[in-house]
Design a protein around this motif. Structure first.
Motif, short mmCIF file in Angstrom:
data_model
loop_
_atom_site.label_atom_id
_atom_site.label_comp_id
_atom_site.label_asym_id
_atom_site.label_seq_id
_atom_site.Cartn_x
_atom_site.Cartn_y
_atom_site.Cartn_z
N GLY A 29 0.61 -1.20 -0.03
CA GLY A 29 -0.19 -0.14 0.13
C GLY A 29 0.67 1.07 -0.45
N ASP A 30 0.41 2.16 0.06
CA ASP A 30 0.85 3.63 0.21
C ASP A 30 2.01 3.93 0.91
OD1 ASP A 30 -0.30 3.87 -2.19
OD2 ASP A 30 -1.49 5.29 -2.50
N VAL A 31 1.66 3.67 2.83
CA VAL A 31 1.92 3.55 3.82
C VAL A 31 2.79 2.29 4.01
CG1 VAL A 31 1.83 3.94 5.77
CG2 VAL A 31 0.68 5.11 4.68
N ASN A 58 -8.30 -1.39 7.65
CA ASN A 58 -8.96 -1.29 6.41
C ASN A 58 -8.79 -1.99 5.15
OD1 ASN A 58 -10.85 0.49 4.58
ND2 ASN A 58 -8.67 1.25 4.30
N ARG A 59 -7.23 -2.62 5.46
CA ARG A 59 -6.83 -3.45 4.14
C ARG A 59 -7.39 -4.27 4.23
NH1 ARG A 59 -0.38 -2.31 4.06
NH2 ARG A 59 -0.34 0.31 3.69
N ARG A 62 -11.41 -4.68 3.27
CA ARG A 62 -11.45 -4.38 1.94
C ARG A 62 -11.05 -6.04 0.77
NH1 ARG A 62 -8.97 0.45 -0.76
NH2 ARG A 62 -9.56 -0.86 -2.15
N SER A 188 -16.75 -0.18 -5.60
CA SER A 188 -15.13 -0.53 -4.80
C SER A 188 -15.88 -1.98 -3.42
CB SER A 188 -14.92 1.01 -3.98
OG SER A 188 -14.30 1.00 -3.13
N GLU A 190 -14.10 -1.23 -0.24
CA GLU A 190 -13.85 -0.39 0.30
C GLU A 190 -14.98 0.66 1.43
OE1 GLU A 190 -11.73 3.52 2.19
OE2 GLU A 190 -12.78 3.28 0.85
N ARG A 303 -5.68 -0.82 -6.38
CA ARG A 303 -4.70 -0.21 -5.34
C ARG A 303 -3.20 0.15 -5.30
NH1 ARG A 303 -4.15 -3.03 -0.50
NH2 ARG A 303 -3.31 -0.73 0.52
N SER A 306 -3.07 3.56 -6.52
CA SER A 306 -3.30 4.97 -6.46
C SER A 306 -4.76 5.32 -6.36
CB SER A 306 -1.88 6.19 -6.69
OG SER A 306 -0.45 5.15 -6.28
N ASN A 307 -5.52 4.26 -6.61
CA ASN A 307 -6.54 4.11 -7.11
C ASN A 307 -7.19 4.12 -7.87
OD1 ASN A 307 -7.79 2.34 -3.55
ND2 ASN A 307 -6.26 3.98 -3.32
N ALA A 308 -6.19 4.63 -8.96
CA ALA A 308 -6.76 6.11 -10.01
C ALA A 308 -7.49 4.89 -11.01
CB ALA A 308 -5.27 6.20 -10.78
#
Lengths: 337, 370
Positions: A29-31, A58-59, A62, A188, A190, A303, A306-308
């Protein structure tokens, strides 16, 4: 015996694939959170950054939602394809998803919020009523129409009708409500709280267990309604059970995750290519895992972008080629569409 | 056969319909006595010539490329070519594609000059909406699409339009409607945005009032800024949209306005002029470090810190939430996006009060969430 072994092997492969993708989804993920911290958090420990426990939760949530949603859509697609004897049937094509969307649209565009408890309850009930309503109408039409392709067209027409009705609702709604609805309609996995994940998985789990009551009727229905009736299958009871199970499975996924396309049609087709067995005792769990695998793969792709990429874009990229392949295959066999 | 012939004649007649432009018998001219001087805004220019004032609106960033001009006639004996977009100082009637322009008209108490608007139902201020309705303002848009028939029915002297996604400017010219591209939202500071009031002052032939309003507000704003003592604190902005968190560009008006109270943007290094998109989890991580959280969002009236926490429990790990430093502008309650443009001094004062730099003030736009 060899065929049975192959199918069990495929079941194990798919199960491992789903677990592996879930782990990848949780660890990436981003973090950047190290494996050591993830293990610590999953075992109830604390880490330096307090937000990380929410990130991992959260991860995890989902991932679970993706597996169950994909599984539910795959299974309801499979049942509908057998019942309507049409490989292109599925909750999306037959208008069941559109029915659920209409129910959600009426509540959301009418001013209810996804965040409030009563809003959520209303949305779930409205989605369920919409999905079951369309399915029920389709079954009434099915009494008068024998041709499954015509029935499919009727389902598509229901989809157009509900979309038109939703467009009218959008014209009346204010900006916030329209935005909420549009975001939901992109799809989604999420955003569900742990309580909602529990509710979601329980309903789908219960629906999936109920599908095992359908194994014998589904095995018989492959040969057609008359053949199934001659084998002692109660067609009316089976039909009611099918309405209930597919309606609940498709609508609960649509309500919580938005109208997720392609999985319901593509996965049963894909699994049928891999499995030679016609026994739904093996096909059903395989389709559930296949749907889960495709959904978690789609979520992982979303994911990693970047959720684009919207979820439905990814499921379409994966699912549409499979459906095109099915149509070409049907043409080769001289089955009219 | 007879019918076909008849229908053909009808079609021919329809295609020969002559379009007439709005004409006036007696034309007044604009006054050039009170001149406006553009000092801060980059999106428009004004130049004075013999017999006319030329207004040019233009892009000034890489976001969009456009240039437009309008000529305000100050003397009927001028040497302007016939086909340029021109306005005389008759009681000019306007159509607006964006409700943000209404604040400028309202500043001059000239709302009655607006004859058509896109999105009347989205006007935030009830009093403003009521005035528009009682003035019989025509709704121009169905969703976001401009309805040509409604526009032609309103028959404005000038249609103020925004530049993004626009290529049909010439279309309106063919229909006899003058347009002017208004890109005030592209300005990078509050004062530059406020300066657009001078352009509206020119259009309404009230340049003197516009200069006075701008100078007064600008002076108040600068006086407030002089009280600011830079503090070593950071801020993040806004709320997530599903799994995405749109952080405004460091060059945006919103960010610069907050920086004017002496706190620094967490994402100030980010280049470009567009919003930067982050995943929700990336901002959850940052939220534990940022001192302030500035939110501009539409929520129910009297939205509280508890309401915010009920949206996501992770917010309780945010430093700003722990220290009660969440500063919120509820766009359901206040007209931040329109009226806020012409009241930057009030916004700055709100932020100074919320960051405890001034003591006595009644907040209007931004309040500390409790």
């Amino acid at each position: 015996m060899k065929q049975w072994k192959n199918d069990i092997f495929l079941l194990i492969i798919l199960f491992c694939g789903v677990i592996l993708l879930c782990l990848l989804n949780i660890l990436n993920g981003d973090v950047a959170i190290g494996l050591h911290d993830v293990i610590k958090l999953l075992s109830g420990g604390a880490v330096d950054n307090p937000s990380w426990s929410y990130i991992i939760e959260n991860r995890l949530n989902r991932s679970i939602v993706a597996v169950f949603a994909g599984g539910a859509l795959g299974v309801s697609g499979l049942i509908l394809q057998v019942f309507f004897r049409n490989p292109l049937a599925g909750p999306g094509v037959l208008g069941i998803t559109s029915g659920a969307s209409l129910g959600v649209a009426i509540i959301v565009l009418g001013g209810a919020s996804f965040g409030s408890t009563w809003g959520n309850i209303g949305i779930v009930i409205a989605g369920l009523v919409g999905a079951l309503g369309v399915l029920f109408l389709l079954l009434i039409i099915a009494r008068f129409i024998q041709n499954s392709v015509t029935l499919l067209v009727a389902g598509i027409m229901f989809g157009y009708f509900t979309s038109a009705f939703i467009n009218v609702l959008i014209l009346w709604a204010d900006k916030t409500e329209t935005r909420d609805y549009n975001v939901w309609s992109l799809g989604s996995f999420e955003g569900l709280s742990s309580f909602e994940v529990g509710l979601f998985t329980s309903i789908i789990g219960f629906g999936f267990i109920l599908t095992f009551l359908l194994i014998k009727p589904l095995n018989a229905l492959v040969a057609g309604n008359n053949a199934a009736a001659s084998l002692g299958i109660n067609i009316k009871q089976t039909r009611n059970l099918i309405i209930l199970i597919t309606g609940v499975l498709a609508s609960i996924v649509t309500v919580y995750c938005g109208p997720v396309g392609f999985i319901g049609i593509a996965v049963p087709q894909f699994i049928r290519v891999l499995v030679k067995s016609k026994n739904h005792a093996i096909v059903l769990p395989l389709v559930f895992l296949g749907g889960g695998f495709l959904a978690i793969l789609a979520d992982f792709t979303v994911r990693m972008s970047s959720n684009a990429l919207p979820l439905n874009t990814v499921t379409a990229i994966i699912g549409a080629p499979i459906i095109i392949w099915v149509i070409i295959n049907l043409n080769r066999k001289n089955v009219s569409i | 056969m007879k019918n076909i012939f008849f229908l053909s004649i009808c079609f021919l007649l329809i295609s020969c319909v002559e379009h007439q432009d709005k004409t006036s018998v007696e034309e007044n001219v604009f006054t050039a006595e009170d001149r406006v001087e553009v000092k801060y805004a980059k999106g428009f220019e004004v130049s004075y010539h013999q017999g006319y004032i030329k207004i040019t609106t233009q892009s000034h960033s890489s976001n969009s490329q456009f240039k437009d001009s309008l000529f305000l006639i100050t003397d009927l004996n001028n040497n302007l070519p016939k086909d340029v977009k021109r306005l005389t100082a008759e009681k000019t009637e306007f159509a607006c594609q964006s409700s943000t322009y209404l604040a400028f008209f309202d500043a001059f108490k000239a709302l009655d000059m607006v004859k058509a608007l896109c999105g009347i139902k989205f006007v935030n201020q009830d009093s403003l909406k009521a005035e528009l309705v009682s003035n019989g303002v025509v709704e121009l848009c169905l969703t976001d699409q401009i309805q040509d028939e409604a526009l032609l029915e309103a028959n404005p002297d000038l249609f103020l339009i925004y530049p993004f996604g626009r290529s049909q400017d010439n279309n309106y010219k063919e229909k006899g409607i003058n347009t002017l591209l208004i890109g005030e939202y592209l300005e990078e500071t509050q004062i530059a945005r406020l300066e657009w009031i001078k352009l509206f002052g020119l259009l309404l032939n009230r340049a003197e009032e516009a200069n006075f309003y701008f100078d007064k507000i600008h002076e108040e704003y600068e006086a407030l800024k002089r009280q600011v003592k830079p503090i070593e604190k950071s801020f993040i902005m806004n709320l997530p949209f599903q799994d995405q968190w749109f952080m405004p560009s460091a060059q945006s008006v919103g960010v610069r306005m907050v920086e004017d109270v002496g706190i620094s943007y967490y994402f100030k290094e980010a280049g470009g002029t567009e919003n930067e998109v982050f995943s929700k989890e990336a901002i959850w991580d940052v939220g534990t470090k940022a001192d302030y959280w500035i939110i501009i969002a539409n929520r129910k009236p009297n939205f509280s810190l508890n309401d915010l926490l009920s949206e996501s429990p992770v917010y309780k790990t945010f430093k700003s939430v722990k220290n009660q430093q969440v500063i919120f502008c509820n766009t359901a309650d206040v007209d931040y996006f329109a009226k806020g443009i012409i009241e930057p001094q009030i916004i700055l004062k709100d932020l100074l009060y919320a960051t405890k730099q001034i003591e006595y003030h009644t907040p209007v736009y931004f309040k500390r969430l409790k």
